[in-house]
Design an enzyme around this catalytic site. Structure first.
Site, PDB file in Angstrom:
ATOM      1  N   ASP A  56      -6.527  35.185  36.510  1.00 45.36           N
ATOM      2  CA  ASP A  56      -7.604  35.628  35.614  1.00 45.36           C
ATOM      3  C   ASP A  56      -7.118  35.616  34.161  1.00 45.36           C
ATOM      4  O   ASP A  56      -7.888  35.902  33.238  1.00 45.36           O
ATOM      5  CB  ASP A  56      -8.177  36.991  36.035  1.00 45.36           C
ATOM      6  CG  ASP A  56      -7.148  38.099  36.033  1.00 45.36           C
ATOM      7  OD1 ASP A  56      -5.973  37.836  35.738  1.00 45.36           O
ATOM      8  OD2 ASP A  56      -7.533  39.254  36.340  1.00 45.36           O
ATOM      9  N   SER A  57      -5.852  35.228  33.955  1.00 43.39           N
ATOM     10  CA  SER A  57      -5.376  34.949  32.594  1.00 43.39           C
ATOM     11  C   SER A  57      -6.230  33.859  31.957  1.00 43.39           C
ATOM     12  O   SER A  57      -6.207  33.679  30.742  1.00 43.39           O
ATOM     13  CB  SER A  57      -3.906  34.512  32.614  1.00 43.39           C
ATOM     14  OG  SER A  57      -3.704  33.479  33.549  1.00 43.39           O
ATOM     15  N   ASP A  95      -7.007  34.449  41.844  1.00 46.00           N
ATOM     16  CA  ASP A  95      -7.074  35.862  41.454  1.00 46.00           C
ATOM     17  C   ASP A  95      -8.442  36.467  41.749  1.00 46.00           C
ATOM     18  O   ASP A  95      -9.472  35.835  41.508  1.00 46.00           O
ATOM     19  CB  ASP A  95      -6.859  35.962  39.935  1.00 46.00           C
ATOM     20  CG  ASP A  95      -5.599  36.708  39.577  1.00 46.00           C
ATOM     21  OD1 ASP A  95      -5.056  37.421  40.436  1.00 46.00           O
ATOM     22  OD2 ASP A  95      -5.164  36.565  38.420  1.00 46.00           O
ATOM     23  N   LYS A 124      -5.148  36.962  45.229  1.00 51.95           N
ATOM     24  CA  LYS A 124      -4.258  37.954  44.609  1.00 51.95           C
ATOM     25  C   LYS A 124      -5.103  39.079  44.046  1.00 51.95           C
ATOM     26  O   LYS A 124      -6.142  38.821  43.433  1.00 51.95           O
ATOM     27  CB  LYS A 124      -3.428  37.312  43.490  1.00 51.95           C
ATOM     28  CG  LYS A 124      -2.607  38.330  42.709  1.00 51.95           C
ATOM     29  CD  LYS A 124      -1.536  37.683  41.860  1.00 51.95           C
ATOM     30  CE  LYS A 124      -1.983  37.238  40.493  1.00 51.95           C
ATOM     31  NZ  LYS A 124      -2.490  38.329  39.615  1.00 51.95           N
ATOM     32  N   GLU A 126      -4.750  43.079  42.013  1.00 50.75           N
ATOM     33  CA  GLU A 126      -3.872  44.049  41.355  1.00 50.75           C
ATOM     34  C   GLU A 126      -3.922  45.313  42.183  1.00 50.75           C
ATOM     35  O   GLU A 126      -4.981  45.935  42.334  1.00 50.75           O
ATOM     36  CB  GLU A 126      -4.321  44.247  39.902  1.00 50.75           C
ATOM     37  CG  GLU A 126      -4.134  42.960  39.109  1.00 50.75           C
ATOM     38  CD  GLU A 126      -4.435  43.059  37.625  1.00 50.75           C
ATOM     39  OE1 GLU A 126      -4.679  44.176  37.126  1.00 50.75           O
ATOM     40  OE2 GLU A 126      -4.423  42.002  36.963  1.00 50.75           O
ATOM     41  N   GLU A 193       5.017  42.245  37.703  1.00 48.53           N
ATOM     42  CA  GLU A 193       4.925  41.827  36.291  1.00 48.53           C
ATOM     43  C   GLU A 193       5.532  42.881  35.368  1.00 48.53           C
ATOM     44  O   GLU A 193       5.194  44.069  35.473  1.00 48.53           O
ATOM     45  CB  GLU A 193       3.449  41.582  35.922  1.00 48.53           C
ATOM     46  CG  GLU A 193       3.266  41.182  34.461  1.00 48.53           C
ATOM     47  CD  GLU A 193       1.915  40.560  34.140  1.00 48.53           C
ATOM     48  OE1 GLU A 193       1.108  40.350  35.064  1.00 48.53           O
ATOM     49  OE2 GLU A 193       1.673  40.281  32.956  1.00 48.53           O
TER      50      GLU A 193
HETATM   51  O1  KIV Z   1      -3.596  36.019  35.755  1.00 46.76           O
HETATM   52  C1  KIV Z   1      -2.457  35.541  35.763  1.00 46.76           C
HETATM   53  O2  KIV Z   1      -2.185  34.448  35.285  1.00 46.76           O
HETATM   54  C2  KIV Z   1      -1.414  36.321  36.396  1.00 46.76           C
HETATM   55  C3  KIV Z   1      -0.012  35.897  36.102  1.00 46.76           C
HETATM   56  C4  KIV Z   1       0.372  36.435  34.790  1.00 46.76           C
HETATM   57  C5  KIV Z   1       0.914  36.280  37.153  1.00 46.76           C
HETATM   58  O3  KIV Z   1      -1.670  37.269  37.073  1.00 46.76           O
END
Ligand code: KIV
Length: 276
Positions: A56-57, A95, A124, A126, A193
């Site tokens: 989600d970056s 994510d 993934k 959090e 992280e």
């Molecule tokens: O969203 C993302 O790119 C991440 C990485 C920083 C691990 O969670």
């Protein structure tokens, strides 16, 4: 049918959860990167990356937001689908964005979208104590899960910025306990992280599932970085753990190969990329 799925005409078979587990057991570092579109996915895969995350970056590096909070499930599905088309060998993780897993039912529904519509092989989220029941529910339905601990960017407004986590003993003990509980609940990978080296090492030793670090020191089972940081596309201040691999290389592919090689021989992260 199964043989075809395993080989897909590749010199090396595609990476799956067993490959990653074996790499941990054998002490072979796992090289991971983010990607958001098909063209970069082709390069990341060609460079030998083992795991690709549609993070989600993308809210920050693609959409230009200040945080990952505005990203939606539709955004992740769209980008995951594009990345899936570019990959051949790497394992694809997507994510779960902010507020897309507030209950086990909602988490399952959105994970299914990322896998069925996007082509993700793992999701993934959090995680922490509040997500144990969600991870258990997903695992019960055979959804592979990566649990993200340490600095959780979706909580940026709650924690007051992007800061190193687990610096004091109490916080470190809690994170270690959460990592174990998430593993026991069925998480297949833990991503850490921005934590001190010592905590990264301790979590990695305690867990039997692979631990992937970003700013978590050299001892984790693998490393991940945001693609645009590796390629020096990100302008302005970057976090301490970032290394510009484009420097000294004339093509993005050469830079990505250098990143994979540095993760494999453990020359990245160096002390200047770590928190202690
Ligand atoms: O969203 C993302 O790119 C991440 C990485 C920083 C691990 O969670």
């Amino acid at each position: 049918m199964y043989t075809q799925l395993e080989q897909r005409g590749m010199p090396q078979p595609p990476v799956n959860v067993s490959t990653l587990a074996r790499m941990k057991q054998e002490g072979q570092p796992i090289a991971c990167l983010t990607a958001y579109d098909a063209s970069y996915a082709v390069l990341v895969d060609a460079a030998g990356t083992d795991l690709v995350l549609v993070g989600d970056s993308l809210g920050m590096v693609i959409q230009g937001h200040d945080t990952t909070v505005p990203v939606t499930v539709d955004d992740i599905v769209y980008h995951t689908r594009a990345v899936a088309r570019g990959l051949r060998r790497a394992f694809l993780v997507a994510d779960m964005p902010f507020m897309s897993y507030t209950s086990p039912g909602q988490a399952l529904e959105n994970s299914v979208r990322l896998m069925q519509e996007g082509g993700a092989m793992m999701i993934k989220l959090e995680g922490g104590e509040g997500q144990i029941d969600i991870v258990e529910h997903l695992a019960r339905h055979d959804i592979p899960v990566c649990a993200h601990l340490g600095l959780k960017p979706q909580s940026v407004h709650k924690i007051g910025g992007f800061k190193v986590q687990g610096r004091d003993d109490q916080q470190a003990r809690e994170m270690l306990a959460s990592a174990e509980r998430l593993q026991d609940a069925g998480a297949d990978i833990v991503l850490l992280e921005c934590v001190p080296n010592e905590l990264g090492e301790e979590v990695t030793k305690r867990l039997h599932v692979p631990v992937i670090g970003i700013g978590a020191g050299p001892a984790t089972d693998g490393q991940i970085l945001v693609l645009y940081d590796v390629l020096d596309i990100t302008q302005g201040r970057t976090p301490r753990f970032v290394r510009n691999f484009q420097e000294g290389h004339t093509s993005p592919l050469a830079a990505l190969e250098a990143y994979v090689a540095a993760v494999r021989d453990r020359s990245y992260p160096a002390p200047e990329h770590c928190f202690s």
